[in-house]
Enzyme design. Structure first.
Site, PDB file in Angstrom:
ATOM      1  N   ASP A 296       0.652 -43.802 -15.794  1.00 13.89           N
ATOM      2  CA  ASP A 296      -0.927 -44.147 -15.032  1.00 13.89           C
ATOM      3  C   ASP A 296      -1.927 -43.868 -14.323  1.00 13.89           C
ATOM      4  O   ASP A 296      -1.276 -43.466 -13.136  1.00 13.89           O
ATOM      5  CB  ASP A 296      -0.531 -46.109 -15.625  1.00 13.89           C
ATOM      6  CG  ASP A 296       0.086 -46.580 -13.722  1.00 13.89           C
ATOM      7  OD1 ASP A 296       0.485 -45.815 -12.857  1.00 13.89           O
ATOM      8  OD2 ASP A 296      -0.110 -47.960 -14.038  1.00 13.89           O
ATOM      9  N   ASP A 298      -3.759 -45.692 -10.450  1.00 11.86           N
ATOM     10  CA  ASP A 298      -3.654 -46.807 -10.104  1.00 11.86           C
ATOM     11  C   ASP A 298      -4.317 -47.027  -9.359  1.00 11.86           C
ATOM     12  O   ASP A 298      -4.358 -46.014  -8.139  1.00 11.86           O
ATOM     13  CB  ASP A 298      -1.993 -46.799  -9.446  1.00 11.86           C
ATOM     14  CG  ASP A 298      -1.095 -47.436 -10.381  1.00 11.86           C
ATOM     15  OD1 ASP A 298      -1.381 -47.907 -11.048  1.00 11.86           O
ATOM     16  OD2 ASP A 298      -0.547 -46.206 -10.325  1.00 11.86           O
ATOM     17  N   ASP A 396      -4.631 -49.428 -13.755  1.00  8.68           N
ATOM     18  CA  ASP A 396      -5.116 -50.615 -13.364  1.00  8.68           C
ATOM     19  C   ASP A 396      -6.300 -49.974 -12.443  1.00  8.68           C
ATOM     20  O   ASP A 396      -5.883 -49.523 -11.307  1.00  8.68           O
ATOM     21  CB  ASP A 396      -3.356 -50.863 -12.191  1.00  8.68           C
ATOM     22  CG  ASP A 396      -2.874 -50.869 -13.491  1.00  8.68           C
ATOM     23  OD1 ASP A 396      -2.987 -51.510 -14.415  1.00  8.68           O
ATOM     24  OD2 ASP A 396      -1.152 -51.384 -12.637  1.00  8.68           O
TER      25      ASP A 396
END
Ligand code: UTP
Ligand code: MN
Length: 472
Positions: A296, A298, A396
Site C-alpha cells: 500500500d 502510507d 492510508d
C-alpha cells in the site's frame, strides 16, 4: 597476443607472470559468479576474479541475468539486499544466491563450487509456517517463525550446515527442525504439506481480500469457500469494504511500485495544497525505508500550525472523490488522545482508502492491448490493471497534529518488527512508553516532546537509525 586480448574481453583473466594461461572454460555449468566490489575493493576483486577463472569458474564483470552466485565480503545481508534492490529495481532474479566470501574461499580450496543453500528457500519455508500459524490465530507461533525468518535474512553468510547457526538468536526448536530438514533433504515435509493443504490455500486466497480478516476467512473456509470468486456466487452478504476487496482483488494483490507510490503522493499533495496551503505530505511506510515495492501507500499529513489540520481529511477525500479518484474509503475518527492505554493502535484521523491511479509514465510496465482480452475474460468484478489504463491502489491517509508529527513519522515508517522492538526497548530498558503519538516517561509521569525523529532516538539514549536500516 590477439587471442589473449579477445579472451580477456569475454571474461578471461589477464595472465600472471610465470603462470600458464588456461582456456577460459566453464568447468561448472550453472554457476556464474559475480563479485561485489563494495567493501572488497577493486584490486582484491580483480585478484579473486583471476584466481577463480584459473580454476575454471565463470566470473562475470557485471551483474547480468546469467549470474547465479553473488559473492560479497564484509557486507551485512541487508546491505547486499539494498544494493541489489537499487541495481535491479526490486526485480531480483529468482535464481540468484547471495553468498559470503567464505563460500568463495571454500570453493577455491575445494576446487569446485561447494554446496550452498538458497537462503530464500529457508525464509520462504518459515514464512509459510508463520502464515499458517496466523491462520489458526496462533499469533505467538506466527511471530516466532517470522523472527526466525528475519534473522536468517540478516545473516552475513549462507547457511550450509546446522553448525552455521550455532549461537544465532531467535531460532526456536521448531524453526531449527525445519531448517535442518531443508538442509538435509532439500525440502521440509511439514512445509510442503501446508502448501498442499486445501485449508492453507483457501485461507491464503480469502485473507487476500481487503477487509477480510482471519476470523471471517476461517468461517468461509469451513463453509467450503475457496476463492474470492466463490464469494460472488455464494450469495454471502459482504461488507462495503469486502465488496471493494473482491472488486479490486487482483490490483490490490499486485505490488505497488515506487513510481506508483510517488504518483499517488503527487496526487494527494496537489489536493492537500489546494485545500490547505503549507500542509505537509510525507510518504512513510516501506517506501520511506527505501523499499522498491509495497502492498500500500502510507501518507502522513500535517500542518506546522497546530489545529489547521483539523477537518482536512474530510475536505481531502471529498476533493479526491470529486476527481473520480476515490474508489473506496473508510474513515476512522481520531480520538485526539494519545491512547497510551490502548496498545499499539493509534488514534489519528485516518482514511483507509482505495485510490484510482491513472496511467503514469513509467508506472505501468507491461500494459498492452493484448491484455484486454484477458481482462474481458476475467470473471466480473475481478478485473486486473492490465490493459485498462488504470489500477486500484490501497492508500492510508493519516492526519496528525504537528506536535506529534515526529512520533507519527517514526511509528508509520516501520517496519512493524522494528517498531515492536523499539517499543519493547523503550519499555524494558528505559521505563518509557512509546507509540505513534508520543513518548511517555513513566517515572516522571510526563510526555517528552520531540520535533524530529533524531530527538526521539536521543530521548531513548540510542544512536539515530536511518529509515533504510529499519527493515529488520
Ligand atoms: P504497513 O502495514 O503499510 O507496512 O505499515 P509497510 O512496512 O509499509 O509494508 P508494505 O510494503 O506496505 O506491506 C507501515 C507502518 O505503519 C504502522 C505499522 O506498524 C508499520 O510500521 N501502522 C500501520 C500503524 O502504526 N498503524 C496502523 O494502523 C497500520
Ligand atoms: Mn505500507
Amino acid at each position: 597476443m590477439v587471442p589473449l586480448k579477445r579472451r580477456r574481453k569475454d571474461g578471461g583473466a589477464a595472465p600472471i607472470a610465470g603462470v600458464q594461461e588456461r582456456a577460459p572454460v566453464n568447468r561448472f555449468p550453472g554457476v556464474e559468479i559475480f563479485l561485489l566490489e563494495r567493501r572488497m575493493g577493486s584490486s582484491r576483486r580483480a585478484f579473486l576474479t583471476q584466481l577463480a577463472r584459473r580454476k575454471g569458474f565463470r566470473v562475470q564483470d557485471t551483474l547480468g541475468d546469467s549470474v547465479t552466485h553473488l559473492v560479497s565480503e564484509s557486507n551485512s545481508g541487508d546491505e547486499v539486499w539494498e544494493w541489489l534492490d537499487r541495481q535491479t529495481g526490486g526485480q531480483m532474479p529468482g535464481s540468484l544466491s547471495l553468498l559470503d566470501i567464505s563460500w568463495f574461499t571454500d570453493s577455491m580450496e575445494t576446487g569446485r563450487p561447494v554446496e550452498i543453500l538458497d537462503r530464500h528457500r529457508l525464509q520462504d519455508a518459515l514464512e509459510v509456517l508463520a502464515e499458517n500459524a496466523e491462520f489458526s490465530e496462533s499469533e505467538g507461533r506466527g511471530l516466532a517463525f517470522r523472527k526466525a525468518g528475519s534473522v536468517l535474512r540478516s545473516l552475513p553468510f549462507a547457511v550450509s550446515r546446522m553448525e552455521d547457526l550455532r549461537g544465532v538468536p531467535c531460532l526456536g526448536e521448531h524453526s531449527r527442525k525445519i531448517i535442518q530438514e531443508i538442509l538435509e533433504d532439500g525440502v521440509s515435509g511439514e512445509v510442503e504439506g501446508v502448501l498442499r493443504s486445501e485449508r492453507y490455500r483457501a485461507m491464503k486466497a480469502l485473507t487476500g481480500v481487503f477487509g477480510v480478516g482471519v476470523k471471517t476467512a476461517d468461517r468461509w473456509a469451513r463453509e467450503g469457500l475457496r476463492t474470492p470468486g466463490d464469494l460472488l456466487t455464494s450469495g454471502h452478504r459482504l461488507s462495503r469494504e469486502q465488496e471493494a476487496g473482491v472488486r479490486y482483488y487482483e490490483d490490490l494483490n499486485c505490488p505497488v511500485t515506487r513510481a506508483e507510490a510517488d504518483a499517488i503522493g503527487e496526487i494527494v499533495k496537489e489536493a492537500v495544497h489546494s485545500i490547505l496551503p503549507g500542509a505537509r505530505v510525507t510518504l512513510t511506510g516501506g517506501f520511506r525505508r527505501g523499499k522498491e515495492a509495497g502492498h500500500d501507500v502510507d501518507l502522513l499529513i500535517t500542518h506546522p500550525e497546530e489545529g489547521k489540520e483539523e477537518g482536512l481529511l474530510g475536505k481531502l477525500t471529498s476533493w479526491l472523490d470529486s476527481q473520480g479518484v476515490l474508489l473506496y474509503q473508510r474513515v476512522s475518527e481520531g480520538s485526539g488522545g494519545r491512547g497510551r492505554e490502548s496498545g499499539p493502535m493509534d488514534h489519528f484521523h485516518r482514511s483507509f482508502s482505495i485510490l484510482k491511479l491513472g496511467e503514469q509514465p513509467g508506472a505501468q510496465p507491461g500494459a498492452s492491448s493484448a491484455d484486454q482480452t484477458q481482462e474481458a475474460a476475467a470473471p466480473r468484478g475481478q478485473g486486473g490493471a492490465q490493459g485498462r489504463g488504470w489500477r486500484a491502489v490501497r492508500v492510508d491517509l493519516v492526519i496528525c497534529p504537528y506536535s506529534q508529527y515526529a512520533y507519527a513519522l517514526l511509528g508509520w515508517t516501520g517496519s512493524q518488527q522494528f517498531e515492536r522492538d523499539l517499543r519493547r526497548f523503550a519499555s524494558q530498558e528505559r521505563d518509557m512508553s512509546l507509540n505513534s503519538h508520543g513518548l511517555y516517561q513513566r517515572e516522571q509521569n510526563r510526555y517528552l516532546p520531540a520535533a524530529s525523529e533524531e530527538e526521539i532516538f536521543t530521548h531513548l539514549g540510542l544512536e539515530f537509525i536511518p529509515p533504510p536500516q529499519r527493515n529488520a
